[in-house]
Design an enzyme around this catalytic site. Structure first.
Site, short mmCIF file in Angstrom:
data_model
loop_
_atom_site.label_atom_id
_atom_site.label_comp_id
_atom_site.label_asym_id
_atom_site.label_seq_id
_atom_site.Cartn_x
_atom_site.Cartn_y
_atom_site.Cartn_z
N LYS A 4 0.81 -1.19 0.00
CA LYS A 4 0.00 0.00 0.00
C LYS A 4 0.86 1.26 0.00
O LYS A 4 0.40 2.33 -0.34
CB LYS A 4 -0.86 0.03 1.28
CG LYS A 4 -1.75 -1.13 1.50
CD LYS A 4 -2.39 -1.01 2.91
CE LYS A 4 -3.11 -2.30 3.22
NZ LYS A 4 -3.55 -2.32 4.65
N GLY A 5 2.11 1.09 0.45
CA GLY A 5 2.95 2.26 0.71
C GLY A 5 3.12 3.20 -0.46
O GLY A 5 3.19 4.42 -0.28
N GLU A 18 7.77 2.31 -6.03
CA GLU A 18 7.88 1.91 -4.62
C GLU A 18 8.02 3.15 -3.74
O GLU A 18 8.61 4.14 -4.14
CB GLU A 18 9.12 1.03 -4.41
CG GLU A 18 8.83 -0.47 -4.48
CD GLU A 18 8.07 -0.99 -3.26
OE1 GLU A 18 7.39 -0.20 -2.57
OE2 GLU A 18 8.14 -2.20 -3.02
N ASP A 19 7.50 3.05 -2.54
CA ASP A 19 7.71 4.15 -1.59
C ASP A 19 9.12 4.10 -1.01
O ASP A 19 9.77 5.13 -0.86
CB ASP A 19 6.66 4.14 -0.47
CG ASP A 19 6.53 2.78 0.20
OD1 ASP A 19 6.93 1.77 -0.39
OD2 ASP A 19 6.02 2.73 1.34
N ASP A 55 14.35 -0.83 1.13
CA ASP A 55 14.98 -1.02 2.43
C ASP A 55 16.01 -2.15 2.26
O ASP A 55 17.13 -1.92 1.78
CB ASP A 55 13.85 -1.35 3.40
CG ASP A 55 14.26 -1.32 4.86
OD1 ASP A 55 15.46 -1.20 5.14
OD2 ASP A 55 13.40 -1.42 5.73
N LYS A 81 17.00 3.52 1.37
CA LYS A 81 17.72 3.38 2.64
C LYS A 81 18.84 2.37 2.42
O LYS A 81 18.75 1.20 2.81
CB LYS A 81 16.73 2.88 3.70
CG LYS A 81 17.09 3.22 5.12
CD LYS A 81 16.22 2.41 6.08
CE LYS A 81 15.00 3.15 6.54
NZ LYS A 81 14.28 2.38 7.60
N PHE A 122 13.53 4.93 11.21
CA PHE A 122 12.17 4.45 10.90
C PHE A 122 11.33 5.63 10.43
O PHE A 122 11.10 6.58 11.18
CB PHE A 122 11.54 3.79 12.12
CG PHE A 122 10.31 3.02 11.77
CD1 PHE A 122 10.40 1.69 11.38
CD2 PHE A 122 9.06 3.64 11.76
CE1 PHE A 122 9.26 0.98 11.01
CE2 PHE A 122 7.93 2.92 11.40
CZ PHE A 122 8.03 1.60 11.02
N VAL A 123 10.91 5.58 9.18
CA VAL A 123 10.17 6.73 8.62
C VAL A 123 8.71 6.37 8.35
O VAL A 123 8.39 5.23 8.01
CB VAL A 123 10.83 7.28 7.33
CG1 VAL A 123 12.13 7.98 7.65
CG2 VAL A 123 11.04 6.18 6.30
N ASP A 156 3.75 3.54 6.75
CA ASP A 156 3.00 3.39 7.99
C ASP A 156 3.84 2.87 9.14
O ASP A 156 4.93 2.32 8.96
CB ASP A 156 1.85 2.39 7.77
CG ASP A 156 2.36 0.93 7.70
OD1 ASP A 156 3.28 0.68 6.90
OD2 ASP A 156 1.86 0.09 8.46
N ARG A 181 -0.08 6.86 7.24
CA ARG A 181 0.05 6.85 5.78
C ARG A 181 -0.44 8.16 5.16
O ARG A 181 0.00 8.56 4.09
CB ARG A 181 -0.75 5.70 5.17
CG ARG A 181 -0.22 4.31 5.48
CD ARG A 181 -0.86 3.30 4.55
NE ARG A 181 -0.78 1.93 5.02
CZ ARG A 181 0.26 1.11 4.79
NH1 ARG A 181 1.30 1.55 4.11
NH2 ARG A 181 0.25 -0.13 5.24
C1 PRP Z 1 7.40 -1.78 2.35
C2 PRP Z 1 7.67 -1.01 1.07
C3 PRP Z 1 8.30 -2.00 0.17
C4 PRP Z 1 9.04 -2.89 1.13
C5 PRP Z 1 10.47 -2.47 1.14
O1 PRP Z 1 6.19 -2.44 2.23
O2 PRP Z 1 6.49 -0.49 0.51
O3 PRP Z 1 7.37 -2.75 -0.56
O4 PRP Z 1 8.48 -2.71 2.43
O5 PRP Z 1 11.19 -3.26 2.03
P1 PRP Z 1 12.38 -4.18 1.56
O6 PRP Z 1 13.26 -3.39 0.66
O7 PRP Z 1 13.05 -4.51 2.86
O8 PRP Z 1 11.82 -5.41 0.90
P2 PRP Z 1 5.45 -3.12 3.47
O9 PRP Z 1 5.77 -4.58 3.50
O10 PRP Z 1 5.75 -2.34 4.72
O11 PRP Z 1 3.91 -2.99 3.07
P3 PRP Z 1 3.02 -1.66 2.82
O12 PRP Z 1 3.58 -0.98 1.60
O13 PRP Z 1 1.65 -2.20 2.57
O14 PRP Z 1 3.12 -0.81 4.06
#
Ligand code: PRP
Length: 179
Positions: free
Chosen positions: A45-46, A101-102, A105, A133, A154-155, A161, A167
């Site tokens: 969802k991010g 992607e948001d 990580d 990051k 942690f952002v 979220d 969000r």
């Molecule tokens: C977050 C973000 C990426 C992923 C990045 O999604 O939107 O999809 O984590 O992390 P990574 O590089 O360690 O794989 P999340 O699983 O938190 O779901 P959301 O977008 O629904 O909040």
């Protein structure tokens, strides 16, 4: 909600900074994808807010589709196991895919998605991420368009979220515990 009472937000990128950067990214993507068959893929969802703004900053014909993945399920992040909860509605065959992607990580989610999309016979697959990051990276991923590189904090906000909250903030902030 008691779990949030001992934390505070420190603005990292204001709403204006976020919007300005997205306009720049959109302009660059517009130049790079002239004459191509641009297919945006929003990773729910991010990335929902970023996708909504980025697509309006791209002055080209394009399509947008949405995918939902569960990162790692109950397992720890480092397992790299990703499950598709909601797949795309449209084919990527022959399309120039830009995954939106948001945040990148560990890179494990993207690593899985890039591999998955390439198998669908896309003409090209690139990534636009609002936040990067790099300190947390476990998998090597090539991110063509990066909004901001951030430290290992942690952002939340602008789609990101903590326990599904924050969000809707129009800015990106560091969530800091107060105790
Ligand atoms: C977050 C973000 C990426 C992923 C990045 O999604 O939107 O999809 O984590 O992390 P990574 O590089 O360690 O794989 P999340 O699983 O938190 O779901 P959301 O977008 O629904 O909040």
């Amino acid at each position: 909600m008691s779990e949030f009472t001992n934390s505070s937000l420190k603005v990292l990128f204001s709403a204006a900074q976020v919007q300005e950067r997205i306009q720049e990214m959109g302009a660059r993507i517009t130049r790079d994808y002239q004459g191509k068959s641009l297919a945006l893929v929003c990773v729910l969802k991010g990335a929902s807010l970023f996708t909504a703004d980025l697509m309006r900053a791209i002055d080209l014909p394009l399509t947008v589709d949405f995918i939902a993945v569960s990162s790692y399920g109950a397992a720890s992040k480092s397992s790299g196991e990703v499950r598709i909860l909601k797949d795309l509605d449209t084919s990527l065959k022959g399309r120039d895919v830009l995954v939106v992607e948001d945040i990148v990580d560990t890179g494990l989610t993207l690593n899985y998605l890039l591999d998955n999309f390439r198998r669908r016979d896309a003409a090209s697959v690139q990534v636009a991420a609002l936040l990067d990051k790099p300190e947390r990276r476990l998998a090597t991923v090539d991110v063509a368009y990066i909004g901001f590189t951030i430290p290992n904090e942690f952002v939340v906000g602008y789609g990101l979220d903590y326990a599904e909250r924050y969000r809707n903030l129009p800015f990106v902030a560091i969530l800091q515990p107060n105790d």
